[in-house]
Design an enzyme around this catalytic site. Structure first.
Site, mmCIF file in Angstrom:
data_model
loop_
_atom_site.group_PDB
_atom_site.id
_atom_site.type_symbol
_atom_site.label_atom_id
_atom_site.label_comp_id
_atom_site.label_asym_id
_atom_site.label_seq_id
_atom_site.Cartn_x
_atom_site.Cartn_y
_atom_site.Cartn_z
ATOM 1 N N HIS A 10 0.855 -1.191 0.000
ATOM 2 C CA HIS A 10 0.000 0.000 0.000
ATOM 3 C C HIS A 10 0.889 1.239 0.000
ATOM 4 C CE1 HIS A 10 0.805 1.122 4.206
ATOM 5 N NE2 HIS A 10 0.780 -0.188 4.471
ATOM 6 N N SER A 13 0.945 5.818 4.425
ATOM 7 C CA SER A 13 -0.161 6.252 5.287
ATOM 8 C C SER A 13 0.328 7.350 6.228
ATOM 9 C CB SER A 13 -0.694 5.075 6.109
ATOM 10 O OG SER A 13 0.230 4.727 7.128
ATOM 11 N N ASN A 16 2.728 5.758 8.597
ATOM 12 C CA ASN A 16 4.080 5.590 8.064
ATOM 13 C C ASN A 16 4.865 6.889 8.243
ATOM 14 O OD1 ASN A 16 2.589 3.759 5.435
ATOM 15 N ND2 ASN A 16 3.949 2.832 6.957
ATOM 16 N N GLY A 23 -0.348 -1.973 12.216
ATOM 17 C CA GLY A 23 -1.035 -3.243 12.434
ATOM 18 C C GLY A 23 -2.447 -3.158 11.873
ATOM 19 N N ARG A 59 -5.779 1.946 4.209
ATOM 20 C CA ARG A 59 -4.611 2.372 3.441
ATOM 21 C C ARG A 59 -4.423 1.530 2.185
ATOM 22 N NH1 ARG A 59 -3.387 0.093 8.415
ATOM 23 N NH2 ARG A 59 -1.748 -1.492 8.515
ATOM 24 N N GLU A 82 -2.316 -6.694 7.483
ATOM 25 C CA GLU A 82 -1.045 -6.686 8.217
ATOM 26 C C GLU A 82 -1.195 -7.582 9.447
ATOM 27 O OE1 GLU A 82 2.096 -6.679 8.711
ATOM 28 O OE2 GLU A 82 2.486 -4.614 8.085
ATOM 29 N N TYR A 85 -0.794 -6.544 15.677
ATOM 30 C CA TYR A 85 0.268 -6.354 16.663
ATOM 31 C C TYR A 85 -0.274 -6.309 18.086
ATOM 32 C CZ TYR A 85 3.139 -5.012 12.622
ATOM 33 O OH TYR A 85 3.820 -4.984 11.432
#
Length: 181
Positions: A10, A13, A16, A23, A59, A82, A85
């Site tokens: 992707h 975001s 990022n 996650g 995203r 993803e 997490y």
């Protein structure tokens, strides 16, 4: 027969850009990410792609819709997400990178392991083989998606896949896989 799979990450975001691991958190693309998604569509223009399948996280969906939504059908799928997490969602990526090799079989706290991710991607591939045999599909996903694909389709051990380092790149490379049906 086979399914040709082109994998793309992707676009960037807001998480990022902020330096946090999303996650299953669902941030939108940043303005730069929206531009990257547009460029992805331009880079892939004219290539024979039968469908775009993407994670159902915002995203990835935004990346797919901006890049391809006007020309190719987009199919979100939660199995391409993803890692979850768990309690480490929102942590610095460096912490996630340190933890990941220890999370092959042991889930992230209140999250999932790479084997959990691999099982959901395996289920996705089973459906892909049935529904898209003889076609070329583009998959937009995340680091965990790529790790699972490397393990399932490129012969990498799950331990080696978990140990792969990842540095976010605005225009990351893409990968091609062949799924035997």
């Amino acid at each position: 027969m086979t399914v040709e799979i082109i994998f793309e990450y992707h676009s960037t975001s807001v998480d990022n850009e902020a330096g946090v691991a999303s996650g299953w958190r669902d941030p939108p693309l940043s303005p730069a990410g929206r531009e990257q998604a547009k460029e992805l569509g331009e880079r892939r223009q004219g290539q024979e792609i039968d469908a775009v399948l993407c994670s159902d996280l915002r995203r990835a969906v935004e990346t797919a819709e901006i890049a391809f939504g006007a020309t190719i059908s987009v199919h979100p799928d939660p199995r391409l997400r993803e890692y979850n997490y768990g309690t480490l969602t929102g942590s610095p990526p460096e912490l996630i990178n340190t933890e990941r090799p220890h999370r092959v079989d042991t889930p992230f706290p209140e999250g999932e392991s790479l084997r959990d991710v691999t099982q959901r991607v395996r289920d996705f591939l089973d459906d892909l083989a049935r529904d898209w045999d003889g076609k070329c599909v583009l998959v937009i996903g995340h680091g965990a998606t790529k790790r699972a694909l490397h393990h399932l389709l490129a012969g990498m051990s799950v331990e080696e896949a978990a140990s792969q380092t990842f540095t976010w790149e605005p225009v990351p490379p893409s990968w091609r896989y062949i799924l035997e049906t």
